[in-house]
Design an enzyme around this catalytic site. Structure first.
Site, PDB file in Angstrom:
ATOM      1  CB  ILE A 207      26.419 -13.601 -29.388  1.00 24.68           C
ATOM      2  CG1 ILE A 207      27.145 -12.532 -30.206  1.00 24.68           C
ATOM      3  CG2 ILE A 207      27.404 -14.346 -28.485  1.00 24.68           C
ATOM      4  CD1 ILE A 207      27.710 -11.403 -29.373  1.00 24.68           C
TER       5      ILE A 207
ATOM      6  CB  THR B 242      31.450 -13.120 -23.581  1.00 29.43           C
ATOM      7  OG1 THR B 242      30.251 -13.769 -24.036  1.00 29.43           O
ATOM      8  CG2 THR B 242      32.403 -14.159 -23.007  1.00 29.43           C
TER       9      THR B 242
ATOM     10  CG  ASP C  87      36.121 -10.679 -22.742  1.00 35.50           C
ATOM     11  OD1 ASP C  87      37.332 -10.567 -22.484  1.00 35.50           O
ATOM     12  OD2 ASP C  87      35.619 -10.306 -23.825  1.00 35.50           O
TER      13      ASP C  87
ATOM     14  CD  GLU D 288      35.358  -3.580 -19.828  1.00 41.84           C
ATOM     15  OE1 GLU D 288      34.943  -4.737 -19.729  1.00 41.84           O
ATOM     16  OE2 GLU D 288      35.244  -2.890 -20.870  1.00 41.84           O
TER      17      GLU D 288
ATOM     18  CG  HIS E 170      35.650  -5.774 -23.536  1.00 40.73           C
ATOM     19  ND1 HIS E 170      34.827  -4.835 -22.953  1.00 40.73           N
ATOM     20  CD2 HIS E 170      34.947  -6.268 -24.591  1.00 40.73           C
ATOM     21  CE1 HIS E 170      33.686  -4.766 -23.627  1.00 40.73           C
ATOM     22  NE2 HIS E 170      33.737  -5.621 -24.624  1.00 40.73           N
ATOM     23  CB  ILE E 171      40.126 -10.396 -25.745  1.00 44.61           C
ATOM     24  CG1 ILE E 171      39.847 -11.609 -24.840  1.00 44.61           C
ATOM     25  CG2 ILE E 171      41.199  -9.492 -25.167  1.00 44.61           C
ATOM     26  CD1 ILE E 171      40.960 -12.631 -24.821  1.00 44.61           C
ATOM     27  N   GLY E 172      36.578 -10.451 -26.469  1.00 46.50           N
ATOM     28  CA  GLY E 172      35.619 -11.316 -27.143  1.00 46.50           C
ATOM     29  C   GLY E 172      35.642 -11.205 -28.656  1.00 46.50           C
TER      30      GLY E 172
END
Length: 338
Positions: free
Chosen positions: A166, A244, A270, A275, A294-296
């Protein structure tokens, strides 16, 4: 062989799998069910007569592996943390995974966060949607214009903590905008930095240099709280902070204080320590923080990527060759592959 499929696959990948085995699908995105109860999962496997597991989040531990004669496991995650790898290895069960399946998706979101912070995009959109875009004169317009005036990525320094799949993709993106990049990763090879044109630095070097600091480390023991009060104190006044990766890499209290005081001019997160993140979370409440749930990795393309990778591993394994995405290579002597 028959596969119990709870992971999400695109139609093409499912068709490829069906060429090699029967398939029973209970996609967790459709059923809204995750097998956290091993006994229940084992029972469903027996009921459907399945000896292959293709999952994403379900727990595959002793309750399953000691009860069902599983031939192989496919886990659609970067790291199969929900699988008992040592037990699977002892039993001679290969475990396939999908490393970097969401790397481009997370890199895209990281870049999106940088641009959103740099150009006050969230504030500007909210300003218009909330009906505030009514001016009594030039003074009102100038006040808005000054508040929405941002900075460019061009010429700025992006500091990357973590330079794996990443981090490298983020570097490529910001370099295309004319930014400079400096990264810290003791495990990345020097030639990777040289190939991408990214400066290598120690953690303190990266923190001191960054105009934008972005986190891309895995959630392992070595990275927990690696950025604390001392490290945050090295940041420039007015830095932008993006995470992220995992919240656990950063100490919560000093990060909050840095954001509240304005030392961190803007943050985009994110991931959180608890959570799903709630609207009253103290970070969410801060006006200079952008928060997402948390939509990475939440793209349709990720489903295609993980399907392709899983199919490649399955097909290679069934040909009697070493699978490319094998999470437990210690199982190889038992498999006797070519």
């Amino acid at each position: 062989m028959k596969a119990f499929v709870t992971a999400s696959f695109d139609a093409t990948s499912l068709a490829r799998i069906r060429k090699h085995m029967d398939v029973h699908v209970e996609d967790w995105r459709v059923t809204k069910n995750i097998f956290f109860d091993g006994k229940q999962f084992a029972q469903r496997l027996k009921e459907e007569g399945c000896d292959v597991i293709l999952c994403e989040i379900d727990l595959v531990h002793a309750e399953v592996l000691d009860t069902v004669d599983v031939k192989l496991i496919g886990c659609c995650r970067g790291e199969p943390v929900n699988i008992d790898l040592p037990l699977a290895t002892r039993k001679g069960i290969p475990v396939f995974h999908t490393p970097a399946r969401n790397a481009d998706a997370v890199a895209d979101l990281s870049l999106c966060f940088m641009l959103t912070l740099a150009r006050h995009v969230y504030d500007a959109v909210s300003f218009v949607k909330n009906g505030a875009n009514r001016f009594g004169g030039a003074g009102d317009f100038l006040k808005m214009y000054e508040a929405m005036t941002g900075v460019e990525l061009y010429g700025r320094t992006v500091g990357l903590v973590g330079f794996g799949a990443i981090g490298q993709r983020v570097a490529r993106r910001v370099l295309a905008f004319g930014a400079k990049a400096i990264a810290y990763d003791p495990y990345a090879k020097t030639e990777v930095f040289e190939k991408l044109g990214v400066q290598r630095g120690e953690l303190d070097d990266v923190l001191r240099a960054a105009d934008f600091l972005t986190i891309h480390v895995p959630d392992v023991e070595q990275t927990k709280n690696m950025i604390g009060a001392r490290e945050l104190g090295l940041l420039k006044e007015g830095v932008y902070f993006i995470n992220t990766a995992r919240a656990a890499a950063v100490e919560e209290e000093p990060l909050y204080e840095a954001g509240k005081s304005g030392r961190i001019k803007g943050a985009a997160m994110d991931v959180f320590w608890n959570e799903p993140v709630q609207p009253d979370n103290r970070f969410v409440v801060l006006p200079n923080v952008i928060a997402t749930p948390h939509i990475g990795g939440a793209t349709t393309d990720v489903i295609v990527h993980q399907g392709e990778m899983m199919c490649e591993s399955i097909e290679t394994f069934l040909r009697g060759e070493r699978p490319p995405f094998l999470a437990n290579p210690d199982v190889l002597p038992k498999l006797k592959l070519s």
